[in-house]
Design an enzyme around this catalytic site. Structure first.
Site, short mmCIF file in Angstrom:
data_model
loop_
_atom_site.label_atom_id
_atom_site.label_comp_id
_atom_site.label_asym_id
_atom_site.label_seq_id
_atom_site.Cartn_x
_atom_site.Cartn_y
_atom_site.Cartn_z
N ILE A 1 0.83 -1.20 0.00
CA ILE A 1 0.00 0.00 0.00
C ILE A 1 0.86 1.26 0.00
O ILE A 1 0.56 2.24 -0.68
CB ILE A 1 -0.94 0.01 1.22
CG1 ILE A 1 -1.92 -1.17 1.14
CG2 ILE A 1 -1.71 1.32 1.33
CD1 ILE A 1 -2.71 -1.39 2.41
N SER B 1 -6.87 -0.50 10.66
CA SER B 1 -7.51 -1.69 10.10
C SER B 1 -8.83 -1.91 10.80
O SER B 1 -8.99 -1.55 11.98
CB SER B 1 -6.62 -2.92 10.29
OG SER B 1 -7.33 -4.11 10.00
N TYR C 1 -2.20 -7.91 16.86
CA TYR C 1 -2.30 -6.96 15.74
C TYR C 1 -3.55 -6.10 15.89
O TYR C 1 -3.50 -4.88 15.67
CB TYR C 1 -2.34 -7.75 14.43
CG TYR C 1 -2.64 -6.93 13.20
CD1 TYR C 1 -1.67 -6.10 12.64
CD2 TYR C 1 -3.90 -6.99 12.59
CE1 TYR C 1 -1.95 -5.36 11.49
CE2 TYR C 1 -4.18 -6.24 11.46
CZ TYR C 1 -3.21 -5.44 10.91
OH TYR C 1 -3.48 -4.70 9.79
N LYS D 1 -3.83 -1.97 16.06
CA LYS D 1 -4.63 -1.18 15.14
C LYS D 1 -5.66 -0.32 15.88
O LYS D 1 -5.98 0.79 15.45
CB LYS D 1 -5.31 -2.08 14.12
CG LYS D 1 -4.34 -2.81 13.19
CD LYS D 1 -3.67 -1.87 12.21
CE LYS D 1 -2.25 -1.49 12.50
NZ LYS D 1 -1.64 -0.63 11.45
N SER E 1 -0.69 -7.66 0.83
CA SER E 1 0.56 -6.92 0.92
C SER E 1 1.54 -7.66 1.82
O SER E 1 1.20 -8.66 2.45
CB SER E 1 0.31 -5.50 1.47
OG SER E 1 0.03 -5.55 2.85
#
Length: 278
Positions: A18, A141, A168, A172, A203
């Site tokens: 990205i 996210s 994670y 975020k 990604s």
């Protein structure tokens, strides 16, 4: 996007995915770019590609390892020493699925995805304010919806789960809270802030997720070019120039998760500021 000639953007993690797609699009509109990444060798192809495209703005590399606070400080200091304005900071870089501790002593996703970007942003705030109107864009996210809050003991210990994905999600959530609290603190300065969900993108952020989970996850993911669209919208769109602290997905303002409260944002700021000052 508007014409961006004369505008300087600093993008973290712009060597792939990205971030790379974001850099290419901004360069195509005349922006000058600073690509803050871990490896110059992996960033050089992006710089060469943008240069070869005939883009009118400059493009350069700055070394940055977000998991290492000394590296973050060095990156910010090197940029500040140039005396250049900064019209937009895009906190794009991140990782998911890796387990362990960052060099700075935090759970690795939290340390890389929140602690490092918090320090970098803090060190660049005066330059952003001097360059106003300016923007800060946090690539978060929708994984943050599954985080119930932040366990401040757990983020100082190695990753507990096998996949690292719950950790994670917490990191975020921290990105969303960071943008909210920045907006409150920067009100009236001309610096506006944004957090966003880029979509589920194929990604390199997933490179540490173990096989066979990683290839299964990536089967229905979108391209980095598609994933860059909301970053570009938050970074450049005139219609959101006066908005600040909000969360976006598919270039539309959305309600963030239930843990994204002003109280949680204020507590995270105070704790993080104390940690990076130590």
């Amino acid at each position: 996007m508007p014409d961006l000639e004369g505008k300087t953007f600093l993008i973290t993690g712009a060597n792939t995915g990205i971030g790379r797609a974001t850099a290419q699009a901004l360069a195509g509109r005349g922006a000058s770019l600073v690509l803050a990444c871990r490896s110059e060798a992996s960033t050089r192809p992006v710089i060469d590609e943008i240069t070869a495209s005939g883009a009118s703005g400059t493009v350069e590399f700055l070394a940055l390892d977000l998991g290492n606070l000394a590296s973050v400080r060095g990156c910010a200091e090197r940029f500040l020493a140039t005396g250049r304005p900064l019209h937009c900071l895009i906190n794009n870089a991140g990782l998911a699925g890796k387990r362990g501790l960052s060099d700075s002593g935090f759970e690795i996703a939290f340390g890389t995805n929140h602690i490092g970007p918090f320090l970098l942003t803090s060190m660049l705030l005066d330059r952003l304010t001097e360059s106003a109107p300016a923007r800060i864009v946090n690539v978060a996210s929708d994984a943050h919806f599954s985080a119930k809050g932040i366990d401040y003991d757990a983020v100082r210990r190695p990753t507990r789960t096998r996949t690292g994905l719950p950790e994670y999600s917490v990191s975020k959530l921290a990105n969303v809270l960071h943008a909210q609290e920045l907006a409150r603190r920067l009100e009236g300065t001309g610096v506006t802030t944004y957090a966003l969900h880029p979509g589920v993108i194929a990604s390199d952020i997933w490179r540490q997720v173990p096989w066979p989970i990683r290839p299964l996850m990536k089967l229905r993911m979108r391209s980095p070019q598609e994933g860059a669209q909301t970053s570009l919208y938050c970074a450049t769109a005139a219609e959101v120039a006066r908005d600040s602290g909000f969360y976006y997905a598919s270039a539309v303002r959305k309600q963030p998760g239930p843990a994204a409260t002003p109280e949680n944002a204020a507590e995270l700021w105070e704790r993080t500021a104390a940690w990076v000052a130590a």
